[in-house]
Write a protein that holds these residues in place. Sequence first.
Motif, PDB file in Angstrom:
ATOM      1  N   TYR A  47       0.808  -1.227   0.000  1.00 36.25           N
ATOM      2  CA  TYR A  47       0.000   0.000   0.000  1.00 36.25           C
ATOM      3  C   TYR A  47       0.840   1.275   0.000  1.00 36.25           C
ATOM      4  CZ  TYR A  47      -4.635  -2.028   0.435  1.00 36.25           C
ATOM      5  OH  TYR A  47      -5.810  -2.675   0.168  1.00 36.25           O
ATOM      6  N   VAL A  58       4.184  -0.639   4.182  1.00 37.60           N
ATOM      7  CA  VAL A  58       2.886  -0.989   4.757  1.00 37.60           C
ATOM      8  C   VAL A  58       2.203  -1.871   3.721  1.00 37.60           C
ATOM      9  CG1 VAL A  58       0.658  -0.155   5.584  1.00 37.60           C
ATOM     10  CG2 VAL A  58       2.730   1.200   5.985  1.00 37.60           C
ATOM     11  N   ALA A  59       1.839  -3.087   4.123  1.00 40.23           N
ATOM     12  CA  ALA A  59       1.246  -4.026   3.176  1.00 40.23           C
ATOM     13  C   ALA A  59       0.197  -4.875   3.883  1.00 40.23           C
ATOM     14  CB  ALA A  59       2.324  -4.918   2.573  1.00 40.23           C
ATOM     15  N   TYR A  60      -0.762  -5.315   3.095  1.00 40.55           N
ATOM     16  CA  TYR A  60      -1.771  -6.236   3.604  1.00 40.55           C
ATOM     17  C   TYR A  60      -1.242  -7.643   3.398  1.00 40.55           C
ATOM     18  CZ  TYR A  60      -6.237  -8.442   4.556  1.00 40.55           C
ATOM     19  OH  TYR A  60      -7.234  -9.198   5.104  1.00 40.55           O
ATOM     20  N   ASP A  68      -4.138  -9.069   7.694  1.00 36.41           N
ATOM     21  CA  ASP A  68      -4.190  -7.733   8.259  1.00 36.41           C
ATOM     22  C   ASP A  68      -3.034  -6.919   7.675  1.00 36.41           C
ATOM     23  OD1 ASP A  68      -5.077  -5.617   9.807  1.00 36.41           O
ATOM     24  OD2 ASP A  68      -4.487  -6.489  11.727  1.00 36.41           O
ATOM     25  N   TYR A  69      -3.016  -5.622   7.993  1.00 35.91           N
ATOM     26  CA  TYR A  69      -1.940  -4.748   7.545  1.00 35.91           C
ATOM     27  C   TYR A  69      -0.741  -4.932   8.454  1.00 35.91           C
ATOM     28  CZ  TYR A  69      -5.619  -2.802   4.754  1.00 35.91           C
ATOM     29  OH  TYR A  69      -6.644  -2.668   3.855  1.00 35.91           O
ATOM     30  N   ARG A  70       0.428  -4.993   7.841  1.00 41.59           N
ATOM     31  CA  ARG A  70       1.663  -5.217   8.574  1.00 41.59           C
ATOM     32  C   ARG A  70       2.730  -4.238   8.106  1.00 41.59           C
ATOM     33  NH1 ARG A  70      -0.721  -7.592  12.073  1.00 41.59           N
ATOM     34  NH2 ARG A  70      -0.655  -9.808  12.424  1.00 41.59           N
ATOM     35  N   ARG A  89      -7.587  -2.249  -4.067  1.00 45.11           N
ATOM     36  CA  ARG A  89      -7.320  -1.529  -2.818  1.00 45.11           C
ATOM     37  C   ARG A  89      -8.588  -1.476  -1.975  1.00 45.11           C
ATOM     38  NH1 ARG A  89      -2.583   0.739  -2.623  1.00 45.11           N
ATOM     39  NH2 ARG A  89      -1.418   0.891  -4.556  1.00 45.11           N
ATOM     40  N   PHE A  93      -9.315   1.402   3.978  1.00 44.42           N
ATOM     41  CA  PHE A  93      -7.961   1.622   4.465  1.00 44.42           C
ATOM     42  C   PHE A  93      -7.417   2.938   3.939  1.00 44.42           C
ATOM     43  CE2 PHE A  93      -3.345   1.445   4.185  1.00 44.42           C
ATOM     44  CZ  PHE A  93      -3.027   1.105   5.481  1.00 44.42           C
ATOM     45  N   LEU A  95      -3.755   5.093   4.248  1.00 49.60           N
ATOM     46  CA  LEU A  95      -2.383   5.129   4.744  1.00 49.60           C
ATOM     47  C   LEU A  95      -2.202   6.293   5.721  1.00 49.60           C
ATOM     48  CD1 LEU A  95       0.371   3.758   4.581  1.00 49.60           C
ATOM     49  CD2 LEU A  95       0.917   5.264   2.658  1.00 49.60           C
ATOM     50  N   PHE A  98      -3.768   5.239   8.985  1.00 57.87           N
ATOM     51  CA  PHE A  98      -2.926   4.204   9.568  1.00 57.87           C
ATOM     52  C   PHE A  98      -1.745   4.855  10.289  1.00 57.87           C
ATOM     53  CE2 PHE A  98       0.570   1.084   9.253  1.00 57.87           C
ATOM     54  CZ  PHE A  98      -0.030  -0.049   9.777  1.00 57.87           C
TER      55      PHE A  98
END
Length: 180
Positions: A47, A58-60, A68-70, A89, A93, A95, A98
């Motif tokens: 992402y 930041v990636a799902y 989840d996003y990590r 996408r 969500f 960014l 987040f």
Amino acid sequence: MRPGPRPKFALEVTARLRQAILASRKVRLHYEARGTGKQSRQIVCPYGFLYGDRPYLVAYSMNRAVRDYRLFSLANIRGVDLTEFSFARRKDFSLTEFARRSFGVFQEEPFNVVWRFAPDAASEAREWVFHPDQVVEEHPDGSLIVRFRAGGALEMCWHLFTWGNHVEILRPRRLRNTLY
């Protein structure tokens, strides 16, 4: 150019990740866990990047156990394989949101923060944006109160340490106990 110490990461890694982010393509990360050195390969939907002392992707995670996003430290990504699979996408969500949950990049449950900067440090503290949602209060004695809501207690302590005895943590008590 960013002076000072910084982690090393391969420019070809960020170039491939940028390509995948712009094209909404899933990637296979070759990742080495910090601390353990354990190697893994995982499919993620990238992402964006968060830049600070240490840059992160930041990636799902498509891992069934995670979903989840990590955050993935760019310095620990050993390789990136673009897959032929695209991803949509998620509309829920952001960014920006987040990142807003945290003081730095570490994600933890947000909490209310109140700091008091001494009069001799208040003018410098006014020049900082500690958090995008901060509220700043000027006090008659020349001190400055900064309030916001975010997670990332350890990163807050790392930053507050640089202010020495010119800042006091009013809330939360657990943050004060961690620093002092």
